[in-house]
Design a protein around this motif. Structure first.
Motif: not given
Length: 576
Positions: A378-383, A400-403, A475-479
């Motif tokens: 239930d998240c869909c992190p992205a880098i 890229e979004t990750l599973g 680099f950026s991320a959202r998680s």
């Protein structure tokens, strides 16, 4: 077939025969699948051509959804919103054959976030507007304060990139090159943007030609009648499913770690009320509007609800306007599930996943045990990595979004390393990443012991570690689900493991990063590692069979230490 006959009796509408209607539905689906394949094959950016971050749909002249492709559920909110915004701005009598429309804005055009750009093309038959072909693609950058145009800490929509209201980008077949240049000049890779937008327009032309071919073969009256029949049948079939449910109200809450800028957890709460012929979803009790970019526009919220209803009650239900009628949604204005302008919305996919997970949780009070599941990641992190191209001028943006793990079911383990709920993109192959960008993949693996233990085990999360090869990589991320949010087990199953984001993992300079970090400059040789959440387990761990434990050990999905501590498993002595 029985339900089609029932729909005929209950509505008084003369539906086509069930076999003919099924054939027609599949013909619509074949048109949308061909459109999507064209969009993927012909695009230039890795996010579309490799990761397939795009969707397509067909609408009728009144703007009713006729068919959506089998791509990304969250995109339904933008596609349906764009169609409504275009018809409000351009009445049907002002639309001409050869026109093309473009939009992306969540407030001006009912989109969900700015990187998702919609292209909509009218389909004429014998001089009269009959349908629309539409597609949406996530562009890897649309300008704004950070590469990739999304960061949890952005404070307003004005920081997130170029805003496009419903606009006509082509008239009578002639593209407005000035508008196209203006849009693309406000991004970090104008060349890639213009090429992908032209592909989106070409995709709709192919879809329009296919619709015209269908009309030519069946006749206009038969096609219009079949569209009405399919929408009526979908509505009736969903009403049948609703009629099987126990009436009452059911509430569930999940939590985001924060609102994109740290601080307290943010609740996502839904109350599902079932009546004889309606499902109502009320998001009263969800957190106030986020300071950061975690806000979920209302049209995207509706897409989450439609997805969850279809997935839980009738996965084979055709996605069209008939799905919408028996469902209503409410959310207080000024909350994270219905933000006010100009709230930032770029990271809305994480909130969308939490919303979908909460709806699944609410349905646990309604559905039998064999039809429920533990919480997924239930998240869909992205880098996002950005820097200068090695072989041409300008800057690349790799997104890229990750599973992660999918929740365990009553009688089966959760799937490992998959997208769940609202997203459905592919991974970027290691070979493509290293070939296109000055980046090196240190590790890409599933994380042992990350799935929640239980009679059936939760799915495993993903570890992805990427190293900067060239200078000036940003680099950026959202998680999320790093500190508070968790994939909860059900019926005694354990929770899934939380996520992590680590700079320079395994070195003396190792540093754990905030889940929504942005604009970190990496020196050559520095790396970033993201570990996505595992999913919850189902049932007590003591009920897991020895054969399943041994299979997990052999596959490396659990460690010997976890097998002993969690399941009480001890390997049998090897016979002499």
């Amino acid at each position: 077939m029985r339900e089609a006959h029932q729909a005929n009796q209950d509505t008084g509408v003369a539906l086509a025969d069930p076999v003919g209607m099924e054939v027609f539905c599949n013909r619509l689906l074949s048109i949308t699948e061909d459109m999507n394949n064209t969009l993927v094959r012909a695009s230039f950016s890795t996010n579309i051509k490799e990761r397939k971050d795009c969707s397509v749909a067909l609408f009728d002249a009144a703007g009713r959804l006729v068919a959506q492709g089998t791509q990304i559920p969250l995109h339904l909110g933008s596609l349906d919103g764009a169609m409504g915004a275009i018809l409000r701005a351009f009445p049907a009598d002002q639309i001409r054959d050869g026109d093309v429309f473009i939009c992306n804005d969540p407030y001006l055009a009912d989109g969900s976030h700015l990187p998702d750009i919609n292209i909509v093309t009218p389909v004429f038959w014998e001089g009269t507007l009959r349908f629309f072909a539409a597609n949406i693609a996530h562009h890897s950058d649309v300008g704004g304060a950070v590469p990739g145009s999304i960061a949890g800490g952005l404070k307003s929509i004005f920081e997130e990139g170029i805003r496009i209201p419903a606009s006509r980008i082509a008239r009578a077949g002639e593209v407005d090159e000035d508008l196209l240049r203006l849009i693309c000049a406000n991004t970090r890779d104008p060349e890639e943007r213009v090429l992908d937008l032209r592909v989106q327009m070409a995709t709709n032309r192919r879809g329009a030609a296919a619709v015209q071919g269908l009309i030519r073969q069946m006749g206009l009256a038969a096609v219009l009648r079949s569209v009405d029949d399919v929408i009526t049948y979908t509505r009736r079939r969903l009403l049948n499913r609703i009629g099987e449910l126990a009436q009452g109200s059911y509430t569930f809450r999940s939590d985001l770690d924060d609102d994109g800028m740290g601080g307290d957890p943010v609740p996502i709460q839904v109350t599902l009320t079932v009546s004889r012929d309606r499902l109502h979803f009320d998001f009263e009790g969800s957190g106030k509007q986020a300071r950061g970019a975690m806000n979920l526009p209302f049209n995207a919220l509706r897409a989450c609800v439609y997805y969850a209803v279809k997935a839980l009650l009738d996965p084979d239900l055709a996605p069209n306007a008939g799905l919408f009628d028996p469902i209503s949604v409410s959310a207080p204005v000024g909350t994270i599930t219905n933000p006010e302008h100009p709230a930032a919305v770029g990271a809305r996919s994480i909130t969308a996943q939490k919303v979908a997970g909460a709806i699944f949780g609410a349905f646990r009070g309604l559905l039998p045990a064999e039809k429920t599941m533990a919480s997924s990641n239930d998240c869909c992190p992205a880098i996002v990595f950005s820097g200068r191209w090695r072989e041409r001028a300008g800057h690349f943006v790799y997104l890229e979004t990750l599973g992660g793990g999918a929740g365990a079911r009553y009688d089966s383990d959760g799937m490992d390393a998959v997208h769940v709920h609202m997203t459905n993109t592919s991974n970027l192959p290691v070979e493509a990443l290293e070939n296109e960008y000055p980046l090196l993949m240190d590790e890409y693996a599933m994380i042992p012991d990350s799935g929640g233990a239980g009679r059936t085990r939760g799915g495993m999360g993903i570890a992805k570690q990427i190293r900067a090869v060239g200078p000036g990589i940003v680099f950026s991320a959202r998680s999320d689900s790093h500190t508070v949010g968790v994939a909860a087990g059900v019926d005694g199953g354990a929770d899934g493991r939380r996520a992590r984001l680590v700079r320079n993992f395994g070195t003396p300079a190792e540093e754990e990063l905030f889940s929504k970090t942005a604009n970190i400059t990496l020196a050559p040789g520095e790396s970033v590692r993201i570990e996505t959440p595992g999913a919850g387990g189902y049932g007590p761990a003591a009920e897991r069979t020895r054969s399943r434990i041994e299979r997990d050990l052999a596959d490396g999905k659990i460690s010997p230490e976890a097998a002993r501590a969690t399941y009480g498993y001890e390997a049998l002595a090897t016979p002499r």
